[in-house]
Design a protein around this motif. Structure first.
Motif, PDB file in Angstrom:
ATOM      1  N   PRO A  27     -37.554 -21.244 -18.044  1.00 20.92           N
ATOM      2  CA  PRO A  27     -36.139 -21.029 -17.751  1.00 20.92           C
ATOM      3  C   PRO A  27     -35.794 -19.565 -17.998  1.00 20.92           C
ATOM      4  O   PRO A  27     -36.486 -18.877 -18.755  1.00 20.92           O
ATOM      5  N   PRO A  28     -34.722 -19.077 -17.380  1.00 23.50           N
ATOM      6  CA  PRO A  28     -34.386 -17.649 -17.503  1.00 23.50           C
ATOM      7  C   PRO A  28     -33.732 -17.328 -18.840  1.00 23.50           C
ATOM      8  O   PRO A  28     -32.588 -16.882 -18.908  1.00 23.50           O
ATOM      9  N   VAL A  72     -42.049 -10.212 -26.431  1.00 23.51           N
ATOM     10  CA  VAL A  72     -40.836 -11.013 -26.275  1.00 23.51           C
ATOM     11  C   VAL A  72     -40.097 -10.468 -25.062  1.00 23.51           C
ATOM     12  O   VAL A  72     -39.724  -9.286 -25.030  1.00 23.51           O
ATOM     13  N   MET A  73     -39.918 -11.319 -24.033  1.00 23.91           N
ATOM     14  CA  MET A  73     -39.271 -10.896 -22.794  1.00 23.91           C
ATOM     15  C   MET A  73     -37.944 -11.603 -22.639  1.00 23.91           C
ATOM     16  O   MET A  73     -37.848 -12.819 -22.811  1.00 23.91           O
ATOM     17  N   THR A  74     -36.919 -10.829 -22.293  1.00 22.75           N
ATOM     18  CA  THR A  74     -35.567 -11.356 -22.148  1.00 22.75           C
ATOM     19  C   THR A  74     -35.056 -11.068 -20.738  1.00 22.75           C
ATOM     20  O   THR A  74     -34.936  -9.900 -20.352  1.00 22.75           O
ATOM     21  N   MET A  88     -45.333  -7.574 -17.860  1.00 22.41           N
ATOM     22  CA  MET A  88     -43.979  -7.844 -17.398  1.00 22.41           C
ATOM     23  C   MET A  88     -43.951  -8.183 -15.914  1.00 22.41           C
ATOM     24  O   MET A  88     -43.255  -9.114 -15.485  1.00 22.41           O
ATOM     25  N   LEU A  89     -44.698  -7.432 -15.117  1.00 21.33           N
ATOM     26  CA  LEU A  89     -44.718  -7.682 -13.677  1.00 21.33           C
ATOM     27  C   LEU A  89     -45.291  -9.065 -13.377  1.00 21.33           C
ATOM     28  O   LEU A  89     -44.773  -9.798 -12.526  1.00 21.33           O
ATOM     29  N   PHE A  90     -46.359  -9.421 -14.061  1.00 21.57           N
ATOM     30  CA  PHE A  90     -46.971 -10.727 -13.846  1.00 21.57           C
ATOM     31  C   PHE A  90     -46.032 -11.843 -14.289  1.00 21.57           C
ATOM     32  O   PHE A  90     -45.834 -12.834 -13.578  1.00 21.57           O
ATOM     33  N   ALA A  91     -45.423 -11.709 -15.468  1.00 26.36           N
ATOM     34  CA  ALA A  91     -44.527 -12.733 -15.979  1.00 26.36           C
ATOM     35  C   ALA A  91     -43.283 -12.878 -15.098  1.00 26.36           C
ATOM     36  O   ALA A  91     -42.773 -13.995 -14.899  1.00 26.36           O
ATOM     37  N   TYR A 138     -43.478 -16.582 -14.103  1.00 23.79           N
ATOM     38  CA  TYR A 138     -42.698 -17.408 -15.008  1.00 23.79           C
ATOM     39  C   TYR A 138     -41.186 -17.339 -14.772  1.00 23.79           C
ATOM     40  O   TYR A 138     -40.471 -18.298 -15.028  1.00 23.79           O
ATOM     41  N   PHE A 139     -40.691 -16.175 -14.326  1.00 24.99           N
ATOM     42  CA  PHE A 139     -39.250 -16.024 -14.186  1.00 24.99           C
ATOM     43  C   PHE A 139     -38.776 -16.090 -12.732  1.00 24.99           C
ATOM     44  O   PHE A 139     -37.614 -15.808 -12.445  1.00 24.99           O
TER      45      PHE A 139
END
Length: 334
Positions: free
Chosen positions: A33-34, A118-120, A73-76, A80-81
Motif C-alpha cells: 500500500p502507498p 525506509v521508503m515513504t 528506490m527505482l525498483f521499489a 511495490y508502489f
C-alpha cells in the motif's frame, strides 16, 4: 518476506533487495500500500569495478551507498508502489554521510554492505505516489557506519519535457553571453582520487576572489562524464551520479588547494545536494567551489578524533543557470 534481485548494473557482486512488509496483503500481492515501507539491500563491495574500485585511497567508495539506494528506490517504485514505468524519475535531493570511518577502510578480504531502507510515498493520487522519499542506515560487515537519503519525483511525460525544454533554453541563453574559463589542462588522476586518467571528469580550476574568500571554478569534461552512466539512466540525460563524482573530485582537489590536504588520504565524508533543474548534455557544465564558514582564527575544523575537516560549498552551473547546490565535507585521515 519477499526477496527480489533487482536489475542493477554491475555496481556490486551478488546483491538482493528484500521487502519487509507491514501488512498481510503485501505477502500475497508482492506489492505494498502507498504508505511507509521498510526494505533491506545487501551486497558485496566491489574491488575491481572500473569506477568504484579505481582509487589510491584506503577507503571503500562513498558513492556506492547512494548508487545502491537510488537503484533500490527505482525498483521499489515500479514493483511495490505501482508507479507507472512511463513516469520520469527525477532526483530532487540526495545526501550521504560517513559516521564511522574505520568500517570504510579497505582490506584484502571481501566486505559486505547492507542498507536498511525506509521508503515513504509522497503526494499519493489514486493510490499512486508522485514522489518517494528514502532514508537509509549503512552497515559494512555488520557495523553501522553511515547514512544515505534521497527524494525522487515521478513526472508525467509532458511535465518532464516542459521542464527540460525550459531549462535548456535558459542555459543556452545565459551561456551565449558567458565566457567560460579556459582550463590549463587536466589534473593527475591521483589528485582527484583515481588511478586512471579515464575517470578524471574535471579540468584544473581557475581561481578567483581573495585569499580569505577564494573560489575555484572547475570545467566538467562532458565527454568523459557521459561514460558515468548505468542501466537506469536515460541516454539523453546528464547522469545523476555525475554530481556526486564531480563533487568528490573537485572537493579533493579544492581541499588540497585551499587547505593542503593529501588527496590519497582524504575522503568525502559528507555530501548534501538539492537540484534546481536539469543539466543538459551538450552544454558546458562547470562546478564552483568555496570554503564554508571558516573559524574566526582561520584554522581548519577537526572532528572528534582530531582529524582535519574542511567544509565546502559547491554550485553546478550551465551558463549562469544553477542546476544544483551542494554542501560537502572532506576529511583528512592522518
Amino acid at each position: 518476506m519477499a526477496t527480489n534481485t533487482a536489475p542493477f548494473p554491475a555496481l556490486l557482486g551478488p546483491h538482493h533487495l528484500v521487502h519487509r512488509p507491514t501488512s498481510p496483503e503485501a505477502f500475497l500481492l508482492t506489492a505494498a500500500p502507498p504508505v511507509r515501507q521498510s526494505f533491506a539491500f545487501s551486497g558485496e563491495l566491489p574491488v575491481t569495478h572500473p569506477l568504484f574500485g579505481d582509487s589510491p585511497s584506503h577507503f571503500h567508495d562513498p558513492l556506492i551507498p547512494l548508487a545502491s539506494l537510488r537503484q533500490s528506490m527505482l525498483f521499489a517504485a515500479l514493483r511495490y508502489f505501482r508507479v507507472p514505468a512511463s513516469r520520469h524519475a527525477v532526483v530532487a535531493s540526495a545526501s550521504a554521510a560517513i559516521t564511522g570511518l574505520e568500517a570504510w577502510r579497505r582490506s584484502d578480504s571481501r566486505a559486505g554492505i547492507v542498507l536498511e531502507l525506509v521508503m515513504t510515498p509522497l503526494d499519493v493520487v489514486g493510490g499512486v505516489p508522485r514522489g518517494l522519499e528514502c532514508e537509509a542506515a549503512v552497515l559494512i560487515d555488520g557495523e553501522r557506519c553511515g547514512t544515505a537519503a534521497s527524494r525522487l519525483a515521478f513526472l508525467l511525460d509532458g511535465v518532464y519535457r516542459n521542464h527540460r525544454e525550459t531549462g535548456r533554453r535558459q542555459s543556452e541563453e545565459s551561456a551565449a553571453g558567458y565566457a567560460a574559463p579556459s582550463s590549463s589542462g587536466l589534473p593527475l588522476p591521483g589528485q582527484v582520487g583515481h588511478l586512471h586518467a579515464g575517470n578524471v571528469l574535471v579540468g584544473l580550476p581557475e581561481r578567483t576572489g581573495t585569499e580569505a574568500d577564494a573560489e575555484l571554478s572547475f570545467p566538467v569534461d562532458a565527454e568523459a562524464a557521459a561514460g558515468l552512466r548505468f542501466e537506469a539512466d536515460a541516454p539523453d540525460e546528464v547522469p545523476p551520479l555525475l554530481f556526486l563524482e564531480v563533487s568528490r573530485q573537485a572537493g579533493l582537489l579544492a581541499a588540497a588547494e585551499l587547505r593542503g590536504f593529501v588527496p590519497s588520504h582524504a575522503v568525502l565524508s559528507r555530501w548534501q545536494a538539492t537540484f534546481r533543474g536539469f543539466a543538459e548534455p551538450g552544454l558546458p557544465l562547470r562546478c564552483t567551489v568555496r570554503e564554508g564558514v571558516r573559524r574566526t582564527d582561520g584554522r581548519v575544523r577537526r572532528d572528534a578524533e582530531g582529524r582535519p575537516v574542511t567544509e565546502l560549498r559547491l554550485t553546478f552551473l550551465q551558463g549562469s543557470r544553477v542546476v544544483a547546490r551542494i554542501s560537502a565535507s572532506v576529511l583528512q585521515d592522518c
